[in-house]
Design a protein around this motif. Structure first.
Motif, mmCIF file in Angstrom:
data_model
loop_
_atom_site.group_PDB
_atom_site.id
_atom_site.type_symbol
_atom_site.label_atom_id
_atom_site.label_comp_id
_atom_site.label_asym_id
_atom_site.label_seq_id
_atom_site.Cartn_x
_atom_site.Cartn_y
_atom_site.Cartn_z
ATOM 1 N N PRO A 99 1.000 -1.177 -0.089
ATOM 2 C CA PRO A 99 0.156 0.040 -0.061
ATOM 3 C C PRO A 99 0.714 1.415 -0.137
ATOM 4 O O PRO A 99 1.763 1.410 0.609
ATOM 5 C CB PRO A 99 -0.875 -0.129 1.370
ATOM 6 N N GLY A 100 0.542 2.282 -0.861
ATOM 7 C CA GLY A 100 1.172 3.476 -0.812
ATOM 8 C C GLY A 100 2.259 3.446 -1.716
ATOM 9 O O GLY A 100 2.978 4.536 -1.852
ATOM 10 N N SER A 102 4.138 4.173 -5.158
ATOM 11 C CA SER A 102 3.818 4.879 -6.274
ATOM 12 C C SER A 102 4.167 3.684 -7.351
ATOM 13 O O SER A 102 5.471 3.165 -7.462
ATOM 14 C CB SER A 102 4.793 6.139 -6.440
ATOM 15 N N MET A 108 10.944 3.303 -2.342
ATOM 16 C CA MET A 108 10.028 3.364 -1.086
ATOM 17 C C MET A 108 11.070 2.202 -0.113
ATOM 18 O O MET A 108 10.961 1.204 -0.763
ATOM 19 C CB MET A 108 8.667 3.185 -1.102
#
Length: 451
Positions: A99-100, A102, A108
């Motif tokens: 989740p989250g 990109s 990330m």
């Protein structure tokens, strides 16, 4: 331990320990930040190249290639996942779309949140995702566990080394503190002996720190004290020698006066009494001068100090001695420039300048000249008292400032040899400077009225 804390070494060491600890913590924080940033940048480069490679493959073969790579991955450094546009897992060992994350190739860091097949505890990874032309989403993650382990080892080594050096520093500082206390005890033992009157003792030295600097200064002071004590003894011997003859004369004259007391019409009796009084006055004058010099030299507090206008003070001195100069046919000249006020004891300065002018008039020849000059100098006012008398040889210009010293050239002139000593004592109290020079002919006494 309590005495060691009172030493400068231990206190400085404690301050150093605090600074050292703060520095180590800042260093650890910086290393953690720098290593983490570099680690993430390098991981992003590796992932970018893999995304470029997978981007060149046909869409219908990507799932098989990912599955084959997962099966042949032995080090488990990289993890792959292929997901449909709705998030459904299609291939690879990454089971869920993070989740989250990109899909525009932005790195990330995921800490134990990435769902990986066959792994009990999710690793720390650097992940990046991209959406392909057919709408599927490709996720590539690079394992950071080994790099994080190296970073943790470095930080633990820094912490362990910092604690070791801190403890070692405290131990060494404590040892130095004990050594300093031993030296202080030795100095205390010697100072007690000196206070008890043994001026031959000297403080122990043997290093190059502040204690040795202080010990050397005190030893120099003791040398000066011993020298001054020797001079005091010499002065006392001089006093005994100088007072012996006047007192002998007084005794003899008084004996003769007593023998002739019955003859009231004796013409010599008044003369002998006058001579006895004259010799007695000489004795008293010398004693008064000696006591005044001791009083001035022992002056510690500056309670009588205030702003003094030198021009007004010197004008008063000139007016006081003008009649004496005229009686001896001596021209007394006072020349003054405008100067600012100085911080001084007016009474002491007046006494000193009176002594200097009195000496100048005493030694100036008949029809001679005595000049009092006040000049404004860059550092402060300067006073010059000049006469055209016999002068003082250069070899005696420092000696005349000592008590009872009289030049061979002036022994025929009445005096006690204490006037310039009194002036010198006043100058020392004010931290001024006195110089005796040649006026060609005569003597020039210069007083620099600044510290």
């Amino acid at each position: 331990m309590g005495r060691s804390w009172n030493t400068t070494t231990f206190r400085l060491l404690s301050v150093y320990a605090v600074i050292f600890s703060i520095s180590v913590m800042l260093l650890i924080g910086f290393i953690g930040y720098a290593v983490t940033g570099q680690m993430e940048r390098k991981a992003d480069v590796v992932i970018q190249w893999q995304l470029v490679y997978f981007g060149s493959l046909p869409d219908n073969t990507l799932a098989d290639i990912l599955q084959s790579r997962v099966e042949h991955e032995h080090m488990h450094i990289n993890y792959y996942g292929l997901f449909a546009a709705d998030g459904r897992h299609m291939a690879g060992d990454v089971l869920m779309l993070p989740p989250g994350l990109s899909v525009e190739r932005r790195g990330m860091t995921l800490e134990h949140t990435l769902s990986v097949a066959g792994v009990k505890q999710a690793p720390v990874v650097r992940a990046m995702a991209v959406q392909r032309r057919d709408g599927t989403i490709l996720v590539v993650a690079h394992d950071l566990t080994q790099i994080l382990t190296i970073r943790l080892d470095i930080i633990n080594a820094l912490i362990g080394g910092g604690i070791f050096f801190l403890v070692t520093g405290f131990a060494v500082g404590l040892a130095f503190g004990v050594r300093q206390m031993r030296r202080v005890k030795a100095i205390h033992r010697v100072t007690v002996q000196i206070a008890q009157g043994d001026l031959k003792q000297r403080l122990p030295t043997g290093g190059h720190d502040e204690l040795d600097l202080l010990s050397n200064l005190v030893n120099h002071m003791l040398d000066e004290v011993e020298r001054l004590m020797t001079e005091v003894k010499g002065a006392c011997d001089g006093i005994a020698h100088d007072l012996l003859m006047p007192l002998a004369h007084v005794r003899t004259l008084l004996v003769h006066a007593e023998e002739r007391a019955d003859t009231l019409n004796d013409e010599q009796l008044p003369n002998m009494v006058a001579r006895a009084r004259s010799n007695t006055d000489k004795v008293l004058e010398r004693f008064r001068a000696m006591l005044r010099i001791s009083e001035i030299s022992a002056l510690q507090r500056r309670g009588g100090f205030a702003d003094v206008q030198l021009a007004a003070l010197l004008s008063e001195v000139g007016e006081l001695y003008e009649p004496l100069a005229e009686s001896k046919s001596i021209k007394l000249v006072v020349q003054m420039e405008p100067v600012g006020a100085i911080h001084a004891d007016r009474a002491l300065l007046f006494e000193a300048f009176c002594n200097l002018v009195d000496n100048a008039i005493k030694f100036a020849p008949t029809c001679g000249t005595v000049c009092i000059t006040l000049t404004r100098m860059p550092f402060g006012p300067q006073v010059d008292i000049v006469d055209n008398g016999p002068g003082i040889p250069s070899s005696e210009r420092q000696a005349v400032l000592k008590q009872f010293y009289r030049s061979e050239q002036t022994r025929h002139i009445a005096g006690s040899g204490l006037g310039l000593s009194m002036v010198s004592a006043v100058i020392r109290v004010h931290d001024f400077t006195i110089r005796i020079g040649n006026a060609e002919p005569g003597t020039r006494v210069t007083i620099a009225c600044w510290s």
